[in-house]
Design an enzyme around this catalytic site. Structure first.
Site, PDB file in Angstrom:
ATOM      1  CD  GLU A   1       4.976  -9.107  54.741  1.00  0.00           C
ATOM      2  OE1 GLU A   1       4.682  -7.987  55.146  1.00  0.00           O
ATOM      3  OE2 GLU A   1       5.868  -9.340  53.918  1.00  0.00           O
TER       4      GLU A   1
ATOM      5  CG  ASP B   1       3.969  -2.542  58.718  1.00  0.00           C
ATOM      6  OD1 ASP B   1       4.599  -1.498  58.505  1.00  0.00           O
ATOM      7  OD2 ASP B   1       3.476  -3.229  57.815  1.00  0.00           O
TER       8      ASP B   1
ATOM      9  CD  GLU C   1       3.974  -6.968  58.904  1.00  0.00           C
ATOM     10  OE1 GLU C   1       3.270  -5.960  58.733  1.00  0.00           O
ATOM     11  OE2 GLU C   1       4.690  -7.451  58.025  1.00  0.00           O
TER      12      GLU C   1
ATOM     13  CB  SER D   1       7.701 -10.760  58.929  1.00  0.00           C
ATOM     14  OG  SER D   1       6.991  -9.616  58.572  1.00  0.00           O
TER      15      SER D   1
ATOM     16  CG  HIS E   1       1.274  -8.394  52.795  1.00  0.00           C
ATOM     17  ND1 HIS E   1       1.982  -7.223  52.844  1.00  0.00           N
ATOM     18  CD2 HIS E   1      -0.025  -8.043  52.821  1.00  0.00           C
ATOM     19  CE1 HIS E   1       1.132  -6.199  52.893  1.00  0.00           C
ATOM     20  NE2 HIS E   1      -0.094  -6.669  52.901  1.00  0.00           N
TER      21      HIS E   1
ATOM     22  CG  ASN F   1       6.585 -11.696  51.266  1.00  0.00           C
ATOM     23  OD1 ASN F   1       6.361 -10.747  50.521  1.00  0.00           O
ATOM     24  ND2 ASN F   1       6.344 -11.635  52.568  1.00  0.00           N
TER      25      ASN F   1
ATOM     26  NE  ARG G   1       9.826  -9.300  49.137  1.00  0.00           N
ATOM     27  CZ  ARG G   1       9.205  -8.518  50.040  1.00  0.00           C
ATOM     28  NH1 ARG G   1       8.535  -9.057  51.038  1.00  0.00           N
ATOM     29  NH2 ARG G   1       9.280  -7.215  49.953  1.00  0.00           N
TER      30      ARG G   1
ATOM     31  CG  HIS H   1       4.728  -7.941  48.774  1.00  0.00           C
ATOM     32  ND1 HIS H   1       5.015  -8.550  49.973  1.00  0.00           N
ATOM     33  CD2 HIS H   1       4.109  -6.774  49.095  1.00  0.00           C
ATOM     34  CE1 HIS H   1       4.607  -7.782  50.965  1.00  0.00           C
ATOM     35  NE2 HIS H   1       4.044  -6.699  50.464  1.00  0.00           N
TER      36      HIS H   1
END
Lengths: 527, 65
Positions: free
Chosen positions: A10, A116, A121, A123, A177, A179, A261, A263
């Site tokens: 993301e 966001d 953003e 993702s 980020h 994930n 998950r 992160h």
């Protein structure tokens, strides 16, 4: 599974109005997201995000933060004032335009595109291979570009510029980020122990490069990472303040008993495809070693930094890659040596588990990991075709030597910023790519295809295809649900998708082909 | 580029101290491929925002995650 693992990236993009630094970023971001959505859905009502299963305050260390004690920015499950767990059909139409935090689109490629905080953003959908992570991450760049073009072409909207970077150089940072779904049974303490030295050292190839040292660029100079200076603690739940090297958010968007998950907030937004491939691929490999306990008996498993936060900053501030970081056992190693140790552990692990049967994705990551470390060890600039911070440094050093510029010269900061501009006629990375000066892994038509199409081997296929085929009947969706509003049913029909490896083309392709309408699909699913 | 005057400081203005942030090795290597880099820089010059100072100052973000 080695490098094959459910992964998503993301990215919060930087957004700016030339000549108007005070423009409202939330409204601008909403404008960007809505412009794209309107162009792709023709302005009809759009599915909303389903917040039902979100749990941003659940901590991987085994507790949940009290809502009252959480910072408002942590409540990502409740944007805006009028949030409902599952929307009613009457909420769907037009709601997005009233509250910019609700600008939120689910794309036919399975991605989520929304506002966001103060950024648009993207993702990406869930993918299974590092190559696919690159493909759908790059699709995001094209989506932001298309959004920017749409905004510019719409009378009454303020034209914006958009950057795939992570700081404004004045104290603000916004994240990229990663994930990774991993085995729930892996102890979180082991995750922290083994990933911390890995994350501190992986910047040598994941760093996007940055002009300026310190969160607000107080000191002139060049550093490896956009994000490193913004990390202040080793482990924690926050993402907007006291940022931790290991984030503990435990919101799997999947069967919680089975999956955790991970992160990862410590990475940079990378434009070099090889860097993105390595960022995801090497991390996936380390996770596989972690899950199997392999690291516990390898030399890499004994690398514990005595001060990880300080080491993160030191490594970033050392583009010469010679600085030593201190280990708890008294040894001192370079970031490259730390990476070597992980690479060697991974080579031994893959040889032990798979031998000659290693899959192509894993083999590719191992080969490139070794090549890039080798280049960085011999001559930093020789990695300029693969690694963002090196490619950017090459450009900056060119300017410095041609025009005799000091690191405090604004032109160098401008190069840094414009590096990540998503417009091919302006973006310096894209200029280099066009000239063949960076290595590409994917054909451009592959990336363009990923703008509208989901991966076929995860549940993103089901989500994306439902939107493409039955869009007007999808009331809401999320990572782990698709909610239909179909004729003949009083209530909305929620289809849970908690298993990321179901809902693939192999699994539901024939079913979707058979069902021409959402009504037929819901009937088939509910038997 | 028409209408965009490059604001490139001349060499004589530069009495800026070298910061130690980048190793000598990197500088040395750059000079080896000068021709390459120069051609590249010329092209980048054409798209680099003309008023760097203002461009950089105007890029202000609110924080994110």
């Amino acid at each position: 599974m080695t490098v094959r693992r459910v992964v998503g990236i993301e990215t919060e993009y930087g957004i700016s109005v030339p000549g108007d630094p005070g423009a409202n970023p939330m409204l601008l971001s909403a404008q960007v997201v809505n412009a794209y959505a309107t162009a792709t859905t023709g302005g009809r009502a759009r599915p909303r995000w389903d917040y039902e299963d979100e749990a941003p305050l659940r901590d991987a260390r085994g507790f949940e933060v009290e809502r009252a004690k959480a910072h408002p920015s942590q409540l990502t499950d409740a944007p805006g004032r009028s949030r409902r767990a599952a929307p009613n059909a009457s909420d769907v139409a037009g709601a997005e335009t009233e509250d910019p935090t609700m600008a939120n689109v689910i794309l036919t490629n399975g991605a989520r595109f929304y506002v966001d905080h103060a950024h648009p953003e993207y993702s990406s959908p869930e993918v299974l291979t590092p190559r696919d992570a690159v493909r759908w991450d790059r699709a995001g760049e094209l989506i932001l570009l298309e959004s920017l073009r749409r905004v510019a072409a719409t009378p009454g909207l303020t034209p914006v510029t958009i950057y795939k970077n992570n700081t404004d150089g004045k104290g603000a940072s916004y994240g990229t980020h990663e994930n990774y779904l991993m085995d729930r049974s892996t102890a979180f303490g082991d995750v922290v122990r083994h990933l911390t030295p890995f994350f501190v050292s992986r910047q040598v190839f994941t760093g996007a490069g940055r002009v300026g040292l310190g969160q607000d660029s107080r000191e002139p100079g060049y550093q490896i990472s956009q994000r490193a200076d913004f990390f202040e603690v080793e482990v924690g739940l926050e993402t907007t303040m006291k940022r931790p090297i290991i984030n503990t958010r435990d919101e799997p968007h999947a069967t919680a008993e089975k999956y955790r998950r991970l992160h990862v907030i410590v990475g940079d937004a990378t434009m070099c495809e090889v860097a993105t491939l390595l960022k995801v691929g090497t991390t996936s490999l380390v996770l596989s070693m972690l899950e199997s306990g392999w690291l516990d008996s390898s030399p890499a498993g004994r690398l514990q930094l005595s001060d990880p936060v300080r080491a993160l900053h030191e490594v970033s501030h050392d583009p010469g890659l010679k600085r030593l970081v201190r280990l708890r056992d008294g040894r001192q190693l370079t970031a490259l040596s730390v990476q070597r140790a992980y690479l060697e552990a991974a080579q031994a692990f893959v040889a032990d588990r798979y031998g000659a049967d290693v899959d192509a994705d894993t083999a590719e990551v191992l080969t490139r990991w070794e090549q890039v470390l080798g280049k960085l060890e011999t001559d930093v600039l020789s990695a300029a075709r693969e690694v963002d911070w090196v490619a950017k440094l090459r450009l900056l050093e060119g300017y410095r030597s041609r025009d005799g510029l000091g690191w405090d010269n604004a032109r160098l900061a401008a190069v840094d910023l414009q590096w990540s501009d998503v417009r091919p006629e302006k973006g310096l990375y894209l200029k280099l790519a066009e000239r063949g000066q960076v290595e590409r892994l994917l054909a451009e038509e592959d990336v363009r295809h990923a703008v509208d199409h989901p991966p076929t081997d995860t549940r993103a296929y089901f989500r994306g295809e439902c939107l493409a085929r039955y869009g007007p009947r999808v009331a809401a969706a999320s990572w782990d649900s698709v909610i239909f509003d179909v004729a003949g049913r009083g209530a909305l029909q929620r289809v849970p998708t908690l298993e990321p490896l179901r809902g693939t083309r192999e699994h539901v392709g024939a079913l979707l082909d058979r069902c021409e309408t959402a009504e037929e699909l819901v009937a088939a699913l509910t038997g | 580029m028409p209408g965009q005057e490059q604001q490139r400081p001349s060499r004589r203005e530069d009495e800026v101290e070298e910061t130690p942030a980048v190793p000598a090795q990197a500088n040395a290597k750059t000079s080896e491929s000068d021709a390459d880099v120069d051609a590249l820089l010329d092209e980048i010059d054409e798209v680099l925002e003309s008023n760097s100072e203002e461009f950089v100052r105007g890029f202000v973000q609110k924080g994110g995650q």
